[in-house]
Design a protein around this motif. Structure first.
Motif, mmCIF file in Angstrom:
data_model
loop_
_atom_site.group_PDB
_atom_site.id
_atom_site.type_symbol
_atom_site.label_atom_id
_atom_site.label_comp_id
_atom_site.label_asym_id
_atom_site.label_seq_id
_atom_site.Cartn_x
_atom_site.Cartn_y
_atom_site.Cartn_z
ATOM 1 N N SER A 377 0.843 -1.195 0.000
ATOM 2 C CA SER A 377 0.000 0.000 0.000
ATOM 3 C C SER A 377 0.877 1.243 0.000
ATOM 4 O O SER A 377 1.832 1.343 0.764
ATOM 5 C CB SER A 377 -0.911 0.027 1.238
ATOM 6 N N SER A 379 0.436 5.508 0.250
ATOM 7 C CA SER A 379 -0.547 6.538 0.568
ATOM 8 C C SER A 379 0.137 7.876 0.813
ATOM 9 O O SER A 379 1.263 7.930 1.296
ATOM 10 C CB SER A 379 -1.372 6.150 1.807
ATOM 11 N N GLN A 393 -4.130 6.965 -2.235
ATOM 12 C CA GLN A 393 -3.688 5.659 -1.760
ATOM 13 C C GLN A 393 -3.692 4.668 -2.913
ATOM 14 O O GLN A 393 -4.601 4.641 -3.733
ATOM 15 C CB GLN A 393 -4.588 5.164 -0.632
ATOM 16 N N THR A 395 -3.110 0.474 -3.365
ATOM 17 C CA THR A 395 -2.938 -0.815 -2.716
ATOM 18 C C THR A 395 -2.790 -1.894 -3.774
ATOM 19 O O THR A 395 -3.630 -2.023 -4.664
ATOM 20 C CB THR A 395 -4.139 -1.146 -1.809
#
Length: 508
Positions: A377, A379, A393, A395
């Motif tokens: 991830s 962010s 973000q 992922t």
């Protein structure tokens, strides 16, 4: 009062001779005496190896015992050193306060502690997995501090134990010398220290005019130093510009002095006046009370503590004006953090199944990378000065990629867009989707959730003179609107069973 305990049986010792309690700045604490086998000495029979002694709240463990027909000679060590059998198996390394480290080291020992003054934080990597006594030694080395064993199974920690009452000892005035030792062989008056990027400082001792012939010590260098003030302090610590002095005093001179107390020594033979300390004390029992009999003053600390971590402590002090670092280590996690004061913080948090990397600026923007065995991830979050926030973000998982961008304005309204991609599907959710360039749709284009979806749907064709739209205002209705002309061009136009009203059509 002196008592002895053996197998939960406690009795007093009334007939002893040669009692001495020896205490040193480095934490050593012992007692020795001879007990006699007489009728009014009930504790004599309990004097066995590993028996416990109590002297005004100080607890000692008998370690040496010599026995003859009617007497026993005893040497006992403070029961604090029983803690060498208490192993702290966990790892508790990193950057922590003195209190945190000591609390961990003394867990399960029954000992308590107090801290005098503020000693800040220090870095001790790989701390733990050792006995409590060695862990305390490591702590004192890292914090460059001392500890003192007190009655009631208590420890006192301080930068230097003992008070500073500005008391003076003057050679041949209030000093009755039992023995003295003065060593000037390692004294020098000047030193040069070098740091990083050509940084160089020179230090001259205030005693240089008294000993001009002693000259300059070997230069020292350490490229971790980038700040002149810190390098100068380092140079001062490396220079030995005072004689190593030890003077043993009798009870008239020391009975009011405390262990570790700073005292001034005026030593005319070398025309010196400098501060020394009460380095050790020897106490005796008089009328059942401990009384100081002799003491040693000097400037040589009798330390048995490890000095392995001294350089690491210097490195932390060197960086403290510009950055502040933290290293935390446990059995299941390692955290590394570096903070530029009032600017930003970078953190790496490593676990067995997870790695998190993040950077946070003082203006409240945060960037983070979270790596797991089954996902990654990314962010970024930013909070402006007018309560405005934005966040993005990404992922990545084995079977899916998800990206999200959102922002919240000062009214609290949140706008977000989201893209989810799997092996068989791509989902895009946003208030507005712009497709620029040639867009190809294979086979079918569906608008709406299902055939029963009655929500209004439309396709708008924008142009300079107006526009054209195809819309479905309600279920199973279709409307085609044109501002000017609508042209249907085909070889065959089939209206089927539709009810056609007001139609003007041009065919051919």
């Amino acid at each position: 009062m002196l008592t002895v305990t053996h197998k939960n049986n406690t009795k007093p010792l009334n007939q002893i001779t040669g009692f001495e309690m020896q205490e040193e700045v480095n934490g050593a604490l012992t007692v020795s005496f001879t007990s006699f086998y007489v009728e009014n000495n009930p504790g004599h029979e309990l004097l066995q190896e590993e028996s416990l002694l109590d002297v005004e709240g100080y607890e000692f463990r008998i370690k040496q015992l010599k026995e003859s027909i009617n007497r026993k000679s005893v040497t006992a060590l403070s029961s604090y050193f029983d803690n060498s059998g208490v192993i702290q198996t966990e790892i508790y390394g990193g950057t922590r306060t003195l209190s945190e480290f000591v609390m961990f080291a003394l867990t399960g020992t029954g000992w308590t502690f107090t801290i005098q003054g503020s000693l800040g934080s220090a870095l001790i990597p790989n701390f733990g997995n050792d006995n409590a006594v060695k862990l305390i030694e490591q702590i004192c080395a890292a914090f460059e501090c001392e500890f003192q064993i007190m009655p009631g199974k208590q420890l006192i920690f301080a930068k230097q134990i003992g008070p500073d009452n500005d008391f003076q000892y003057r050679y041949r005035h209030n000093v009755k010398t039992i023995s003295k030792s003065v060593d000037t062989s390692s004294m020098k008056m000047k030193i040069t220290a070098r740091g990083a990027d050509g940084l160089e400082v020179k230090y001259t001792s205030p005693n240089a005019s008294k000993f001009p012939h002693l000259g300059e010590a070997e230069s020292v260098s350490d490229e971790r130093f980038t700040i002149p003030e810190n390098l100068l302090e380092y140079a001062k610590k490396q220079l030995n510009d005072y004689p190593q002095t030890t003077i043993k005093l009798d009870s008239v001179d020391v009975k009011e002095r405390a262990l570790g107390e700073r005292v001034w020594l005026i030593y005319e033979p070398l025309n010196l006046e400098y501060q020394t300390r009460i380095m050790s004390k020897k106490s005796v029992l008089r009328n059942g009370k401990l009384v100081t009999a002799t003491a040693t003053i000097g400037n040589i600390v009798p330390r048995d503590l490890s000095d392995i971590l001294t350089q690491q402590k210097v490195e932390i002090d060197e960086n403290k004006k510009e950055t502040r670092s933290r290293f935390e280590q446990t059995n299941d996690r390692i955290t590394l953090e570096v903070e530029t004061i009032n600017e930003s913080i970078a953190t790496i948090d490593i676990k067995a199944d997870n790695i998190i990397l993040s950077v946070e600026a003082v203006e409240r923007s945060v960037a983070a990378v979270d790596i797991k065995a089954d996902s990654i991830s990314f962010s970024v979050t930013q909070l402006g000065s007018r309560i405005y926030s934005a966040e993005s973000q990404l992922t990545i998982q084995a079977g899916q990629i998800s990206s999200k961008v959102s922002q919240t304005d000062y009214n609290g309204n949140t706008i977000a867009s989201l893209i989810n991609q799997s092996a068989s599907n791509v989902s895009i959710s946003a208030q507005s989707i712009d497709l620029l360039g040639i867009t190809n749709v294979a086979e079918s284009l569906f608008i709406g959730n299902s055939y029963r979806d009655s929500a209004v749907k439309s396709i708008q064709f924008r142009g300079n003179a107006g526009g054209v739209s195809i819309s479905s205002a309600q279920l199973d209705d279709l409307t085609i609107n044109a501002v000017n002309r609508l042209t249907l061009s085909a070889n065959i136009i089939d209206f089927g069973s539709a009810n056609v009203q007001g139609l003007y059509a041009r065919f051919g």
